[in-house]
Design an enzyme around this catalytic site. Structure first.
Site: not given
Length: 496
Positions: A216, A317
């Site tokens: 991220e 994810e």
């Protein structure tokens, strides 16, 4: 919960076509449903006229499948140490055993993440640019033993992808676990860090298949470990530091860029895949699903594939977030009750992106949607969490397919576990996604042909009513039903 109860459900049955003998198509059908089926056998049903026809087209070939699985987080591995040996074995067999979900693609974190017990780094000595004090000792009590135990259980083995949430704080401009950027003077040190990590895990007998550059890189609003990159900064780091270092040190490891939500994937694809120079050290793209709760963004996935057809796309994810687990309540996981992280904060014009949803559907819809749009692997987040949805130092509670209560040493396999198994158990590494024709827009379908020649067809019925189906392959066919609110995997064995 007894071992024979969990794995007694993996039973097959042959369903025969209700027409002339030479046109019989022999298949095995497994179903999970809101009515209570958990990968259970489906009885043969004679149907004179099927409502839905699914025609399988094995001559239409698409991407190769890498695998499916979940993540070895410190939280998961810590909990595995808190339960009894019988339940530890039960869970490992359920995920990695031949009678279980047969996970083939997994992920773990480099340094700590939100699903760790605390903040930590393998390089804690400030200013140690040569990383003389590098150590993975933090992983020796939990993550490494769990990975080794899973390896011992898995007959076919599994791949491991590793991702950092942040560099050590002394390498960053804000000197904080949360946010900030990697200082340019530490680019080479950070590249060395990845190389040392691979080497130290290899010494433990654990091979790392792939790295993502940063989990991220757009950040997480400073809620837990993070480090920011622009697309240009990540390309610079990989092209001039990480890629050359891994090559110089002889590491045969995949490097995946981005590793965040699909809503900004196009921008990253444009920069990463701009030309041969920018893309040469990238093997593909890692993506998450958190931008929306139900839209798998097919246009974005198609765009990214077309931009670089020979590069990987891996869903790295996914989890049902912003929820505390519901214990021993299968019905909840089939109801439109769960929300996500955007439910409370999203502005009015974005509320439609974050509705309530059925947790089982969120998983099944996304996996099918991803497969049908060139994604080659799909990885769930934590494999095991406790009844609070942790442990998690940032209080970022989430769901997991398997919930444990260490205080009483009990295990709960949620319907999400069986949902994932519909894919991971029957679509094997090296499979090729193949074409199909479907005449019912209310169903979702994907199909893949395995290396052994068998074909797995996964069907999702989100309707409140059962549906009769006819499956056609060449000149052969068979008929059966799928329950209301159900997932089915139909396995057609090779006739070789």
């Amino acid at each position: 919960m007894k071992l024979n109860y969990i794995f007694g459900i993996f039973i097959s049955i042959t369903v025969m076509a209700c027409n002339s003998k030479d046109k019989n198509l022999s298949v095995e059908v497994y179903e999970t449903s809101a009515a209570g089926n958990k990968l259970q056998k489906v009885e043969a049903v004679e149907i004179k006229e099927a409502v839905v026809t699914i025609a399988i087209k094995p001559e239409q070939k698409f991407q190769e499948i890498i695998g499916f699985g979940g993540s070895f987080t410190e939280s998961t591995a810590y909990l595995m140490n808190q339960i009894g040996e019988e339940n530890r074995k039960l869970i490992l067999d359920a995920y990695f055993g031949e009678k279980g979900a047969r996970y083939s693609l997994t992920r773990t974190h480099i340094n700590s993440c939100d699903f760790s017990l605390s903040n930590y780094s393998y390089a804690s000595v400030e200013g140690d640019k040569e990383l003389k004090h590098f150590s993975i000792d933090e992983d020796r009590d939990d993550i490494i033993p769990m990975i080794k135990d899973a390896m011992a259980v898995s007959k076919d083995g599994f791949k491991i992808m590793s991702s950092p949430w942040t560099a050590p704080v002394w390498m960053k401009d804000n000197k904080d676990w949360k946010g900030g950027k990697l200082l340019p003077e530490y680019y080479d040190t950070w590249a060395l860090f990845f190389s040392k990590y691979i080497n130290e895990y290899k010494k433990e007998g654990i091979d790392i298949w792939a790295l993502t550059v940063e989990n991220e890189p757009l950040g997480n609003d400073y809620n837990w470990e993070s480090m920011h990159y622009t697309p240009e900064e990540m390309v610079d780091f990989v092209s001039n530091h990480l890629g050359p270092k891994l090559k110089a040190d002889g590491h045969d490891v995949k490097v995946l860029g981005y590793d965040q939500n699909r809503d900004e994937l196009k921008e990253w694809a444009d920069v990463m895949y701009k030309d041969e120079e920018s893309s040469k050290y990238f093997d593909g793209m890692a993506i998450h699903w958190y931008a929306r709760t139900y839209d798998y963004m097919p246009d974005v996935l198609q765009y990214t594939h077309e931009k670089a057809p020979n590069k990987l796309m891996i869903q790295s994810e996914a989890c049902v977030d912003a929820e505390v687990p519901h214990w021993n309540d299968d019905a909840w996981y089939w109801k439109k009750e769960a929300t996500d992280w955007g439910w409370d904060w999203a502005p009015e014009e974005q509320k439609h992106l974050h509705p309530k949803y059925v947790p089982v559907y969120r998983y099944a819809r996304d996996i099918i949607g991803c497969l049908n749009n060139w994604v080659q692997g799909w990885i769930d987040w934590n494999m095991v969490l406790d009844t609070q949805g942790g442990p998690n130092w940032a209080n970022n509670w989430c769901l997991a397919p398997v919930i444990v209560d260490p205080k009483i040493d009990e295990v709960y396999f949620t319907p999400m576990y069986y949902t994932l198994a519909h894919f991971s158990k029957y679509i094997r590494p090296g499979a090729t996604r193949i074409g199909f024709e479907l005449d019912d827009d209310d169903l979702m379908v994907t199909a893949a042909q395995n290396p052994d020649g068998s074909i797995a067809v996964v069907v999702l019925n989100m309707e409140e009513k059962a549906k009769a189906m006819k499956l056609v392959l060449g000149e052969k066919e068979t008929t059966f039903k799928i329950d209301a609110q159900a997932i089915q995997t139909i396995v057609i064995h090779s006739e070789k």
